[in-house]
Write a protein that holds these residues in place. Sequence first.
Motif, mmCIF file in Angstrom:
data_model
loop_
_atom_site.group_PDB
_atom_site.id
_atom_site.type_symbol
_atom_site.label_atom_id
_atom_site.label_comp_id
_atom_site.label_asym_id
_atom_site.label_seq_id
_atom_site.Cartn_x
_atom_site.Cartn_y
_atom_site.Cartn_z
ATOM 1 N N LYS A 84 90.142 -1.288 62.644
ATOM 2 C CA LYS A 84 89.767 -1.089 61.235
ATOM 3 C C LYS A 84 90.454 0.115 60.598
ATOM 4 C CE LYS A 84 85.176 -3.248 61.328
ATOM 5 N NZ LYS A 84 84.809 -3.368 62.744
ATOM 6 N N PHE A 85 91.114 0.952 61.387
ATOM 7 C CA PHE A 85 91.831 2.088 60.808
ATOM 8 C C PHE A 85 93.104 1.653 60.084
ATOM 9 C CE2 PHE A 85 89.325 5.107 63.349
ATOM 10 C CZ PHE A 85 89.158 6.103 62.404
ATOM 11 N N ASP A 86 93.553 0.429 60.293
ATOM 12 C CA ASP A 86 94.784 -0.011 59.645
ATOM 13 C C ASP A 86 94.497 -0.532 58.243
ATOM 14 O OD1 ASP A 86 96.965 0.334 61.730
ATOM 15 O OD2 ASP A 86 95.372 -0.657 62.858
ATOM 16 N N VAL A 87 94.448 0.391 57.296
ATOM 17 C CA VAL A 87 94.186 0.063 55.897
ATOM 18 C C VAL A 87 95.508 0.154 55.147
ATOM 19 C CG1 VAL A 87 92.921 0.688 53.823
ATOM 20 C CG2 VAL A 87 91.864 1.037 56.058
ATOM 21 N N PRO B 7 84.386 3.453 55.129
ATOM 22 C CA PRO B 7 84.819 4.605 54.328
ATOM 23 C C PRO B 7 86.337 4.786 54.303
ATOM 24 C CG PRO B 7 84.163 5.340 56.504
ATOM 25 C CD PRO B 7 83.896 3.845 56.466
ATOM 26 N N LEU B 8 87.045 4.009 55.110
ATOM 27 C CA LEU B 8 88.495 4.178 55.176
ATOM 28 C C LEU B 8 89.192 3.647 53.933
ATOM 29 C CD1 LEU B 8 89.044 3.213 58.892
ATOM 30 C CD2 LEU B 8 88.994 5.497 57.900
ATOM 31 N N GLU B 9 88.543 2.708 53.229
ATOM 32 C CA GLU B 9 89.179 2.157 52.021
ATOM 33 C C GLU B 9 89.393 3.256 50.975
ATOM 34 O OE1 GLU B 9 86.591 -1.142 51.268
ATOM 35 O OE2 GLU B 9 87.754 -2.490 52.550
ATOM 36 N N ALA C 277 91.867 6.080 52.343
ATOM 37 C CA ALA C 277 93.293 5.737 52.317
ATOM 38 C C ALA C 277 93.955 6.077 50.980
ATOM 39 C CB ALA C 277 93.478 4.249 52.629
ATOM 40 N N TRP C 278 93.149 6.262 49.946
ATOM 41 C CA TRP C 278 93.682 6.679 48.641
ATOM 42 C C TRP C 278 93.811 8.205 48.548
ATOM 43 C CZ3 TRP C 278 95.887 3.582 45.184
ATOM 44 C CH2 TRP C 278 95.563 2.218 45.188
ATOM 45 N N GLY C 279 93.317 8.923 49.556
ATOM 46 C CA GLY C 279 93.411 10.384 49.525
ATOM 47 C C GLY C 279 92.463 11.021 48.534
ATOM 48 N N ILE C 280 91.240 10.479 48.450
ATOM 49 C CA ILE C 280 90.217 11.066 47.578
ATOM 50 C C ILE C 280 89.009 11.462 48.431
ATOM 51 C CG2 ILE C 280 90.960 9.806 45.516
ATOM 52 C CD1 ILE C 280 88.630 7.846 45.949
ATOM 53 N N PRO C 281 88.212 12.445 47.978
ATOM 54 C CA PRO C 281 87.004 12.810 48.719
ATOM 55 C C PRO C 281 86.055 11.614 48.847
ATOM 56 C CG PRO C 281 87.519 14.496 47.092
ATOM 57 C CD PRO C 281 88.423 13.327 46.809
ATOM 58 N N VAL D 279 93.174 11.694 58.183
ATOM 59 C CA VAL D 279 92.453 11.021 59.273
ATOM 60 C C VAL D 279 92.897 9.563 59.377
ATOM 61 C CG1 VAL D 279 90.204 10.378 60.211
ATOM 62 C CG2 VAL D 279 90.447 12.526 58.977
ATOM 63 N N VAL D 280 93.055 8.912 58.236
ATOM 64 C CA VAL D 280 93.518 7.522 58.238
ATOM 65 C C VAL D 280 94.908 7.440 58.858
ATOM 66 C CG1 VAL D 280 94.092 5.524 56.799
ATOM 67 C CG2 VAL D 280 92.130 6.938 56.208
ATOM 68 N N ASN D 281 95.797 8.330 58.426
ATOM 69 C CA ASN D 281 97.175 8.296 58.940
ATOM 70 C C ASN D 281 97.243 8.613 60.431
ATOM 71 O OD1 ASN D 281 98.325 7.544 56.516
ATOM 72 N ND2 ASN D 281 98.615 9.659 55.828
#
Length: 222
Positions: A12-15, A138-140, A143-147, A203-205
Motif C-alpha cells: 500500500k505504500f506504492d501511491v 493516510p498515504l494518499e 503523497a501530495w506532501g501536505i500535513p 515517508v512515502v518515498n
Amino acid sequence: ASSKFAVTGSVKFDVDITEDVRSASAELRQSLSRPAVWIAGSTHEGEDAQLLEAHRKVLAVHPRTLLIIVPRHPERFESVADKVEKAGLTLARRSTGNGVASADVYLADTMGELMMLYGASDMAFVGGSLIERGGHNPLEPAAWGIPVFSGPHVFNFETIYQRLLDDSGVKLVADADELAIHLVQLLTDDDERHTIGDRALAVVNKNRGALDKVVDGIVERI
C-alpha cells in the motif's frame, strides 16, 4: 524448496499520482481562489458535526479558509449537507459547482475524486478515525506532501500509521478540538506547514518499491 522469506513492507505504500490527477488538482485549486483549503477525506457518521465545529474555529481566525468534506459513502451526502446548514455554515456542492466563491464548506458529492481533492488542499484529515471505524489510508494525502491528521482510531492501517508516526509524517489528534488548534497554527505558519508536509512525503518515498520487492521475491522463488 527454499524457506527463506524477505521482509517486503506494505504494498500500500506504492501511491502513484498520475499527471491527469495532478493537472486536475491544480486546476481545481486555482478555481477555488482561496488563501487556504483543508480537506476531511472519507468521513463517517459521527465525525462530520465534529469536523464542522473544528472548521468554525478555523474560520474565527482564518475567515477565508475552505473546508472540502468528502463523505465515505454516497448515501450520506444529503445528511452531511443538512449538518453543514445546521452548523450555520454556507455550502457549495461539487456536483453543481454553484456558490463556491462564498462557501465555507465544499461538499464533494461525487465519486472517485478523493485523490485529486487531496491534491487541491493544504492540509488533510483522514476520516474513520474519530469514531472506532479504524481509519483510512493516510498515504494518499501524504503523497501530495501536505500535513496529515487522523483521530486516534487507526487500527485498520496500523503498520502504515506507525511508519508515518516514527518519522513525524502524520499527527494523531484526540478530538476535533485538538485538530482545530493544529489547523489554526499551521495556517499561521507557512514554513512549519511545508516542513511537516515534506516529512509526510519523505515517508512515502522512503517506503516506495515495496511492490517491486514483493514481485522480486516471487520471481526468486519460482
